[in-house]
Design an enzyme around this catalytic site. Structure first.
Site, mmCIF file in Angstrom:
data_model
loop_
_atom_site.group_PDB
_atom_site.id
_atom_site.type_symbol
_atom_site.label_atom_id
_atom_site.label_comp_id
_atom_site.label_asym_id
_atom_site.label_seq_id
_atom_site.Cartn_x
_atom_site.Cartn_y
_atom_site.Cartn_z
ATOM 1 N N ASP A 178 0.865 -1.186 0.000
ATOM 2 C CA ASP A 178 0.000 0.000 0.000
ATOM 3 C C ASP A 178 0.895 1.226 0.000
ATOM 4 O O ASP A 178 2.024 1.169 -0.486
ATOM 5 C CB ASP A 178 -0.893 -0.047 1.251
ATOM 6 C CG ASP A 178 -2.230 0.641 1.059
ATOM 7 O OD1 ASP A 178 -2.244 1.881 1.018
ATOM 8 O OD2 ASP A 178 -3.253 -0.053 0.948
ATOM 9 N N HIS A 211 -3.504 6.264 3.504
ATOM 10 C CA HIS A 211 -4.232 5.060 3.105
ATOM 11 C C HIS A 211 -3.667 3.809 3.773
ATOM 12 O O HIS A 211 -4.418 2.988 4.319
ATOM 13 C CB HIS A 211 -4.206 4.899 1.581
ATOM 14 C CG HIS A 211 -5.175 3.892 1.062
ATOM 15 N ND1 HIS A 211 -4.840 2.562 0.880
ATOM 16 C CD2 HIS A 211 -6.477 3.999 0.703
ATOM 17 C CE1 HIS A 211 -5.890 1.913 0.411
ATOM 18 N NE2 HIS A 211 -6.899 2.751 0.294
ATOM 19 N N SER A 360 -11.366 -0.755 -0.299
ATOM 20 C CA SER A 360 -10.085 -0.902 0.398
ATOM 21 C C SER A 360 -10.298 -1.308 1.846
ATOM 22 O O SER A 360 -9.605 -2.167 2.384
ATOM 23 C CB SER A 360 -9.289 0.404 0.363
ATOM 24 O OG SER A 360 -8.661 0.602 -0.865
#
Length: 436
Positions: A178, A211, A360
């Site tokens: 990620d 994120h 996600s």
């Protein structure tokens, strides 16, 4: 593709290295923002010498470390670069595929699909493809003011508190490919066993990336520190592999490419991950598909986000990848596992907390649930068997008719023990006191 698939299946050990052509400095941002101007190429590498690992930054040519390379690979790349007028930008080792790989920039009159088609027909070339971009699959949430406890409803829907009586994912190694993440966040301390930056050398930005921090929090936020939130698998070990870069300072949007994701998957295998979380989506990609297959052959379970677009099929559409969709999208698809993906409380860099939504987040919840199962799995279930258990223990709520996996019931089935009463869970009991 058939020739490439045969070669990949039989080759096991080797690596990629620097190319013999002269390397000119390149702006990393240009590679990220204009992937259409570059291509990925690989040739066979028979070298058996050891190397450090599959690249630590995108600018691998800046390193003083000399990766092993065969004389044949060196010769082939030199010939190809001269013949097709290509400039070497970067390279990295992929031991799993026995390839020497490089990002090239066409500097002649020919480029794009025409050039790639010619390279694909060249018998010296194992793989030639565009450098493609991939994106994270989440959206920022803007809920009405409410208590943090109410946003622990995702734990209630999945019956995580009851599931934690049987498993907290202890000892399971989960690679999060990620962006970077805040490894010093109070809810992530002690959860990260390894971190590698495969994008750049900016460790300060690594810690500011949103994120990856949010995904990591959903999977394994600490449950023993008397503050913050509870992760799905709070005793799992996280391997933080930064393969994506954040696009804006105050948003979760991030982007990756073929090159960085390939490094991420190769590193995950090298670091003995048992699960790989890919909360990213993008187009079909030959190199990444080959690496996913090799990771699966190593026994790694891969969990991937599903995108609403049919064009972005990677990774959820690949065989034996456990594809995930947020339950709120109401995608009735028997091949997809669903979990809560709207207004889920998770982590922000700087020791903060916020809400996140999207596939996600649902993907991270499924990854955490699989860690719970694997920690108690005495039979070494494969991806297909784990997915079957999850789908068999997916239930719809009588309130909104949305279907989500039930982690407690999945564990109950695995262990052959009763004891899951979803109706007895009080939503307020699932949250610790929230540190704001």
């Amino acid at each position: 593709m058939s020739r490439f698939a045969v070669i990949v299946a039989v080759l096991v050990f080797a690596g990629c290295t620097t190319v013999p052509t002269t390397v000119q400095p390149v702006n990393d941002a240009h590679v990220r923002e204009h992937p259409e101007q570059y291509l990925v190429l690989a040739v066979k590498n028979d070298a058996d010498a050891s190397y450090a690992h599959a690249g630590s930054t995108v600018r691998g040519y800046d390193s003083n470390h000399e990766y092993a390379q065969s004389a044949r690979a060196r010769k082939l790349l030199k010939e190809i670069a001269v013949e097709y007028q290509l400039e070497s930008i970067d390279s990295w080792p992929i031991q799993l595929l026995a390839m020497q790989c490089v990002i090239f920039k066409p500097v002649g009159t020919e480029s794009g699909a025409t050039l790639i088609n010619k390279l694909q027909r060249d018998p010296r070339v194992l793989l030639a493809q565009p450098l493609q971009n991939f994106s994270t699959n989440s959206t920022p949430a803007n809920p009405e003011p409410d208590s943090y406890q109410s946003l622990q409803q995702s734990l209630r829907r999945m019956d995580i508190v009851n599931a934690h009586r049987w498993s907290r994912g202890r000892g399971i190694n989960v690679a999060v490919i990620d962006t970077g993440m805040d490894i010093n966040h109070p809810d992530l301390k002690g959860r990260i066993t390894e971190q590698r930056n495969l994008v750049d050398d900016d460790q300060q930005q690594f810690a500011r990336d949103r994120h990856g921090t949010a995904v990591a929090g959903v999977i394994a936020a600490d449950a023993s520190n008397a503050s913050g939130i509870i992760g799905i698998a709070p005793e799992a070990n996280l391997i933080a592999l930064k393969a994506c870069w954040q696009l804006q300072a105050n948003r979760d949007d991030a982007r990756c490419n073929t090159f960085t994701l390939a490094k991420g998957i190769a590193n995950a295998v090298q670091l003995h991950a048992q699960i790989i979380n890919l909360s990213v989506v993008g187009p079909d990609d030959a190199l990444l598909t080959a690496l996913v297959k090799q990771a699966q052959r190593a026994g790694i379970v891969i969990v991937g986000a599903k995108d609403a677009s049919d064009e972005n099929r990677f990774p959820a559409s690949l065989p034996d990848v456990i594809g995930v969709s947020s339950m709120e999208l109401r995608e009735a698809h028997e091949e997809l596992v669903s979990a809560p993906g709207r207004d889920v409380l998770t982590l922000l860099p700087g020791g903060r907390y916020d809400f996140a939504s999207g596939n996600s987040i649902a993907t991270a919840e499924v990854t955490g649930t699989i860690a719970l199962l694997m920690a108690r799995d005495k039979h070494n279930l494969d991806s297909a068997q784990l997915k079957k258990i999850l789908l068999q223990n997916t239930e719809s709520s009588s309130i909104d008719n949305l279907a989500s996996i039930n982690a407690c019931r999945a564990l109950s089935q695995l262990l052959g023990q009763p004891g899951c009463d979803h109706s007895r869970i009080d939503s307020t009991s699932t949250a610790k006191s929230i540190a704001q």
